[in-house]
Motif scaffolding. Structure first.
Motif, PDB file in Angstrom:
ATOM      1  N   ILE A   1       3.170  -1.918  -1.602  1.00 37.48           N
ATOM      2  CA  ILE A   1       2.230  -1.529  -2.653  1.00 37.48           C
ATOM      3  C   ILE A   1       0.945  -2.354  -2.577  1.00 37.48           C
ATOM      4  O   ILE A   1       1.002  -3.585  -2.613  1.00 37.48           O
TER       5      ILE A   1
ATOM      6  N   THR B   1      -2.779  -0.818  -3.829  1.00 35.06           N
ATOM      7  CA  THR B   1      -3.664  -0.408  -4.916  1.00 35.06           C
ATOM      8  C   THR B   1      -3.081  -0.665  -6.303  1.00 35.06           C
ATOM      9  O   THR B   1      -3.789  -1.106  -7.209  1.00 35.06           O
TER      10      THR B   1
ATOM     11  N   LYS C   1      -4.064  -6.010   2.607  1.00 36.18           N
ATOM     12  CA  LYS C   1      -5.259  -5.816   3.436  1.00 36.18           C
ATOM     13  C   LYS C   1      -6.527  -5.808   2.595  1.00 36.18           C
ATOM     14  O   LYS C   1      -6.577  -5.189   1.537  1.00 36.18           O
TER      15      LYS C   1
ATOM     16  N   ILE D   1       2.739  -5.045   8.637  1.00 35.28           N
ATOM     17  CA  ILE D   1       2.953  -3.639   8.293  1.00 35.28           C
ATOM     18  C   ILE D   1       1.940  -2.714   8.971  1.00 35.28           C
ATOM     19  O   ILE D   1       2.026  -1.502   8.841  1.00 35.28           O
TER      20      ILE D   1
ATOM     21  N   ALA E   1       0.936  -5.180  -0.291  1.00 34.20           N
ATOM     22  CA  ALA E   1       0.084  -4.863   0.865  1.00 34.20           C
ATOM     23  C   ALA E   1      -1.282  -5.508   0.642  1.00 34.20           C
ATOM     24  O   ALA E   1      -2.036  -5.100  -0.229  1.00 34.20           O
TER      25      ALA E   1
ATOM     26  N   ASN F   1      -1.824  -6.025   7.523  1.00 35.95           N
ATOM     27  CA  ASN F   1      -2.114  -5.023   8.547  1.00 35.95           C
ATOM     28  C   ASN F   1      -2.735  -5.643   9.795  1.00 35.95           C
ATOM     29  O   ASN F   1      -2.740  -5.013  10.840  1.00 35.95           O
TER      30      ASN F   1
HETATM   31  C1  LIG Z   1      -2.357  -0.163   2.762  1.00 32.30           C
HETATM   32  C2  LIG Z   1      -0.941   0.056   3.100  1.00 32.30           C
HETATM   33  C3  LIG Z   1       0.043   0.213   2.108  1.00 32.30           C
HETATM   34  C4  LIG Z   1      -0.288   0.222   0.627  1.00 32.30           C
HETATM   35  O1  LIG Z   1      -1.126   1.270   0.298  1.00 32.30           O
HETATM   36  P1  LIG Z   1      -1.570   1.520  -1.237  1.00 32.30           P
HETATM   37  O2  LIG Z   1      -1.810   2.984  -1.296  1.00 32.30           O
HETATM   38  O3  LIG Z   1      -2.813   0.723  -1.446  1.00 32.30           O
HETATM   39  O4  LIG Z   1      -0.461   1.083  -2.094  1.00 32.30           O
HETATM   40  C5  LIG Z   1       1.352   0.381   2.511  1.00 32.30           C
HETATM   41  N1  LIG Z   1       1.710   0.385   3.801  1.00 32.30           N
HETATM   42  C6  LIG Z   1       0.809   0.242   4.785  1.00 32.30           C
HETATM   43  C7  LIG Z   1       1.260   0.260   6.196  1.00 32.30           C
HETATM   44  C8  LIG Z   1      -0.545   0.076   4.469  1.00 32.30           C
HETATM   45  O5  LIG Z   1      -1.439  -0.056   5.459  1.00 32.30           O
END
Ligand SMILES: *Cc1c(COP(=O)(O)O)cnc(C)c1O
Length: 220
Positions: free
Chosen positions: A211, A213, A28, A69, A26, A49
Protein backbone atom coordinates in the motif's frame (compact mmCIF):
# COMPACT_ATOMS: atom_id res chain seq x y z
CA UNK A 1 1.65 14.63 3.41
CA UNK A 2 1.39 15.70 7.03
CA UNK A 3 3.13 13.18 9.21
CA UNK A 4 0.12 13.08 11.55
CA UNK A 5 -2.10 12.06 8.69
CA UNK A 6 0.28 9.29 7.66
CA UNK A 7 0.11 7.93 11.19
CA UNK A 8 -3.69 8.10 11.14
CA UNK A 9 -3.83 6.34 7.78
CA UNK A 10 -1.61 3.54 9.03
CA UNK A 11 -3.61 3.11 12.22
CA UNK A 12 -6.87 2.98 10.29
CA UNK A 13 -5.46 0.49 7.80
CA UNK A 14 -4.03 -1.79 10.46
CA UNK A 15 -7.35 -1.75 12.31
CA UNK A 16 -9.27 -2.56 9.18
CA UNK A 17 -7.10 -5.28 7.70
CA UNK A 18 -7.75 -8.80 8.99
CA UNK A 19 -5.25 -10.49 11.24
CA UNK A 20 -2.77 -12.58 9.31
CA UNK A 21 -2.56 -10.09 6.45
CA UNK A 22 0.70 -8.22 6.35
CA UNK A 23 0.91 -4.60 5.15
CA UNK A 24 3.93 -3.54 3.13
CA UNK A 25 4.24 0.25 2.89
CA UNK A 26 5.14 1.06 -0.74
CA UNK A 27 7.64 3.87 -0.28
CA UNK A 28 8.50 4.98 -3.80
CA UNK A 29 9.07 8.72 -4.09
CA UNK A 30 8.33 9.32 -0.40
CA UNK A 31 10.69 11.15 1.95
CA UNK A 32 12.48 9.31 4.75
CA UNK A 33 10.42 11.38 7.23
CA UNK A 34 7.19 10.13 5.69
CA UNK A 35 8.32 6.53 5.74
CA UNK A 36 9.52 6.90 9.30
CA UNK A 37 6.13 8.23 10.36
CA UNK A 38 4.52 5.10 8.89
CA UNK A 39 6.95 2.85 10.74
CA UNK A 40 6.30 4.67 13.97
CA UNK A 41 2.58 4.11 13.49
CA UNK A 42 3.04 0.35 13.16
CA UNK A 43 4.34 -0.55 9.70
CA UNK A 44 6.81 -3.44 9.90
CA UNK A 45 7.78 -3.86 6.23
CA UNK A 46 8.76 -1.18 3.74
CA UNK A 47 8.64 -1.96 0.01
CA UNK A 48 10.97 -0.25 -2.42
CA UNK A 49 10.86 -0.05 -6.20
CA UNK A 50 14.42 1.15 -6.65
CA UNK A 51 17.66 -0.05 -5.11
CA UNK A 52 18.99 3.48 -5.09
CA UNK A 53 16.03 4.84 -3.15
CA UNK A 54 16.23 2.01 -0.64
CA UNK A 55 19.92 2.64 -0.14
CA UNK A 56 19.38 6.35 0.41
CA UNK A 57 16.55 5.77 2.91
CA UNK A 58 18.03 2.91 4.85
CA UNK A 59 20.06 5.01 7.33
CA UNK A 60 16.89 6.86 8.34
CA UNK A 61 14.63 3.86 8.76
CA UNK A 62 16.28 1.89 11.56
CA UNK A 63 16.26 -1.85 11.16
CA UNK A 64 12.84 -2.14 9.56
CA UNK A 65 12.42 -5.04 7.14
CA UNK A 66 12.78 -3.91 3.53
CA UNK A 67 11.43 -5.72 0.47
CA UNK A 68 12.16 -5.11 -3.18
CA UNK A 69 8.82 -4.74 -4.96
CA UNK A 70 9.97 -3.15 -8.22
CA UNK A 71 11.64 -4.81 -11.17
CA UNK A 72 15.20 -5.79 -10.22
CA UNK A 73 17.95 -5.32 -12.77
CA UNK A 74 20.75 -7.86 -12.74
CA UNK A 75 23.41 -5.22 -12.23
CA UNK A 76 21.68 -4.16 -8.99
CA UNK A 77 21.43 -7.68 -7.61
CA UNK A 78 24.50 -7.44 -5.43
CA UNK A 79 23.25 -4.41 -3.56
CA UNK A 80 19.76 -5.87 -3.44
CA UNK A 81 20.73 -9.05 -1.61
CA UNK A 82 22.35 -6.99 1.12
CA UNK A 83 19.55 -4.47 1.45
CA UNK A 84 16.40 -6.52 1.19
CA UNK A 85 15.02 -9.26 3.40
CA UNK A 86 12.95 -10.35 0.43
CA UNK A 87 12.86 -9.80 -3.30
CA UNK A 88 9.22 -9.97 -4.34
CA UNK A 89 9.89 -9.72 -8.04
CA UNK A 90 11.91 -12.69 -9.23
CA UNK A 91 10.87 -12.82 -12.87
CA UNK A 92 13.62 -14.51 -14.88
CA UNK A 93 16.05 -17.36 -14.75
CA UNK A 94 18.91 -15.02 -15.55
CA UNK A 95 18.15 -12.91 -12.50
CA UNK A 96 17.89 -16.09 -10.44
CA UNK A 97 21.28 -17.23 -11.72
CA UNK A 98 22.82 -13.94 -10.68
CA UNK A 99 21.16 -14.02 -7.25
CA UNK A 100 22.44 -17.57 -6.72
CA UNK A 101 25.97 -16.69 -7.80
CA UNK A 102 26.17 -13.64 -5.53
CA UNK A 103 24.48 -15.26 -2.53
CA UNK A 104 26.81 -18.22 -2.72
CA UNK A 105 29.79 -15.90 -2.79
CA UNK A 106 28.52 -13.83 0.12
CA UNK A 107 27.45 -16.88 2.07
CA UNK A 108 23.83 -15.91 2.44
CA UNK A 109 20.37 -16.97 1.42
CA UNK A 110 17.98 -14.81 -0.54
CA UNK A 111 14.23 -15.08 0.03
CA UNK A 112 12.10 -14.41 -3.02
CA UNK A 113 8.57 -14.35 -4.32
CA UNK A 114 7.94 -15.33 -7.92
CA UNK A 115 6.26 -12.49 -9.78
CA UNK A 116 3.37 -13.78 -11.83
CA UNK A 117 2.21 -11.97 -14.94
CA UNK A 118 -1.36 -12.84 -14.05
CA UNK A 119 -2.97 -10.79 -16.82
CA UNK A 120 -0.51 -12.20 -19.38
CA UNK A 121 0.43 -8.75 -20.61
CA UNK A 122 3.35 -9.08 -23.03
CA UNK A 123 4.93 -5.75 -22.07
CA UNK A 124 4.94 -6.58 -18.36
CA UNK A 125 7.46 -8.52 -16.36
CA UNK A 126 6.60 -11.65 -14.47
CA UNK A 127 6.40 -15.35 -15.20
CA UNK A 128 3.39 -16.46 -17.21
CA UNK A 129 1.06 -18.60 -15.10
CA UNK A 130 1.51 -21.65 -17.32
CA UNK A 131 5.30 -21.37 -17.10
CA UNK A 132 5.68 -21.13 -13.35
CA UNK A 133 6.09 -24.84 -12.65
CA UNK A 134 8.84 -25.13 -15.24
CA UNK A 135 10.42 -22.00 -13.82
CA UNK A 136 10.48 -23.46 -10.32
CA UNK A 137 12.05 -26.63 -11.66
CA UNK A 138 14.72 -24.48 -13.27
CA UNK A 139 15.51 -23.04 -9.82
CA UNK A 140 16.11 -26.45 -8.28
CA UNK A 141 19.88 -26.25 -8.45
CA UNK A 142 19.92 -22.76 -6.92
CA UNK A 143 20.23 -23.73 -3.30
CA UNK A 144 20.74 -20.18 -1.98
CA UNK A 145 17.36 -19.06 -3.30
CA UNK A 146 14.45 -19.67 -0.97
CA UNK A 147 11.09 -19.35 -2.70
CA UNK A 148 8.50 -18.14 -0.20
CA UNK A 149 5.48 -17.54 -2.39
CA UNK A 150 3.99 -15.53 -5.22
CA UNK A 151 3.47 -11.87 -6.01
CA UNK A 152 1.33 -10.28 -8.69
CA UNK A 153 0.36 -6.80 -9.83
CA UNK A 154 -2.57 -7.64 -12.08
CA UNK A 155 -3.72 -5.30 -14.83
CA UNK A 156 -3.95 -1.57 -14.20
CA UNK A 157 -7.58 -0.66 -13.74
CA UNK A 158 -9.69 1.72 -11.66
CA UNK A 159 -12.15 -1.07 -11.11
CA UNK A 160 -10.88 -3.71 -8.68
CA UNK A 161 -13.51 -6.10 -9.99
CA UNK A 162 -11.57 -6.18 -13.24
CA UNK A 163 -8.48 -7.28 -11.33
CA UNK A 164 -10.29 -9.90 -9.25
CA UNK A 165 -10.02 -12.77 -11.79
CA UNK A 166 -6.26 -12.25 -11.98
CA UNK A 167 -5.93 -12.36 -8.20
CA UNK A 168 -8.07 -15.47 -8.20
CA UNK A 169 -5.91 -17.17 -10.79
CA UNK A 170 -2.77 -16.35 -8.83
CA UNK A 171 -4.33 -17.75 -5.66
CA UNK A 172 -5.23 -20.97 -7.46
CA UNK A 173 -1.65 -21.27 -8.71
CA UNK A 174 -0.39 -20.64 -5.17
CA UNK A 175 -2.53 -23.46 -3.77
CA UNK A 176 -1.57 -25.86 -6.56
CA UNK A 177 2.13 -25.22 -6.06
CA UNK A 178 1.78 -25.53 -2.31
CA UNK A 179 0.30 -28.98 -2.80
CA UNK A 180 3.32 -30.14 -4.79
CA UNK A 181 5.80 -29.73 -1.92
CA UNK A 182 8.69 -28.86 -4.19
CA UNK A 183 12.18 -28.73 -2.65
CA UNK A 184 13.32 -25.21 -1.68
CA UNK A 185 9.81 -23.95 -2.39
CA UNK A 186 7.51 -22.85 0.40
CA UNK A 187 4.20 -21.35 -0.59
CA UNK A 188 3.59 -19.12 2.44
CA UNK A 189 3.25 -15.60 1.11
CA UNK A 190 0.76 -14.39 -1.46
CA UNK A 191 1.50 -10.71 -2.15
CA UNK A 192 -1.22 -8.95 -4.10
CA UNK A 193 -3.36 -5.84 -3.87
CA UNK A 194 -2.56 -2.13 -3.73
CA UNK A 195 -4.48 0.92 -2.46
CA UNK A 196 -7.38 0.52 -4.88
CA UNK A 197 -7.51 -3.24 -4.87
CA UNK A 198 -6.36 -4.61 -1.53
CA UNK A 199 -9.86 -5.39 -0.29
CA UNK A 200 -10.58 -7.54 -3.30
CA UNK A 201 -7.10 -9.08 -3.08
CA UNK A 202 -7.71 -10.08 0.55
CA UNK A 203 -11.06 -11.58 -0.39
CA UNK A 204 -9.17 -13.61 -2.98
CA UNK A 205 -6.64 -14.89 -0.47
CA UNK A 206 -3.79 -12.36 -0.32
CA UNK A 207 -1.90 -12.45 2.97
CA UNK A 208 0.38 -9.56 2.02
CA UNK A 209 -0.75 -6.25 0.51
CA UNK A 210 1.44 -3.42 -0.77
CA UNK A 211 0.00 0.00 0.00
CA UNK A 212 1.34 3.41 -1.03
CA UNK A 213 -1.31 6.03 -1.75
CA UNK A 214 -3.63 5.01 1.08
CA UNK A 215 -0.83 5.58 3.56
CA UNK A 216 1.11 8.48 2.09
CA UNK A 217 -1.46 10.21 -0.13
CA UNK A 218 -1.33 10.71 -3.90
CA UNK A 219 2.10 10.77 -5.50
CA UNK A 220 3.01 14.23 -6.77
C1 LIG B 1 3.51 1.70 -6.08
C2 LIG B 1 3.34 0.26 -5.87
C3 LIG B 1 2.38 -0.25 -4.98
C4 LIG B 1 1.42 0.64 -4.21
O1 LIG B 1 0.60 1.36 -5.06
P1 LIG B 1 -0.54 2.34 -4.47
O2 LIG B 1 -1.58 2.33 -5.53
O3 LIG B 1 0.10 3.67 -4.30
O4 LIG B 1 -1.01 1.76 -3.20
C5 LIG B 1 2.31 -1.62 -4.81
N1 LIG B 1 3.12 -2.47 -5.46
C6 LIG B 1 4.05 -2.03 -6.32
C7 LIG B 1 4.91 -3.01 -7.02
C8 LIG B 1 4.19 -0.66 -6.56
O5 LIG B 1 5.11 -0.23 -7.43
Amino acid sequence: MELDNIAKNVERLLREIPEGVCVVAAAKSRTPEEVRAAIKAGIRIVGHNYVKEAEAQKPFLGDVEMHMIGHLQKNKAKKAIRLFRMIQTLDSLRLAQELQRLSEREGLYVSVLIEINSAKEPQKSGIMPEDVLGFLEGLKAFDCILVKGLMTMGPISDDPEEIRPHFRLTRRLFEELKGLNLPNVKMEILSMGMSDSYKVAIEEGANMVRIGTKIFGPRL
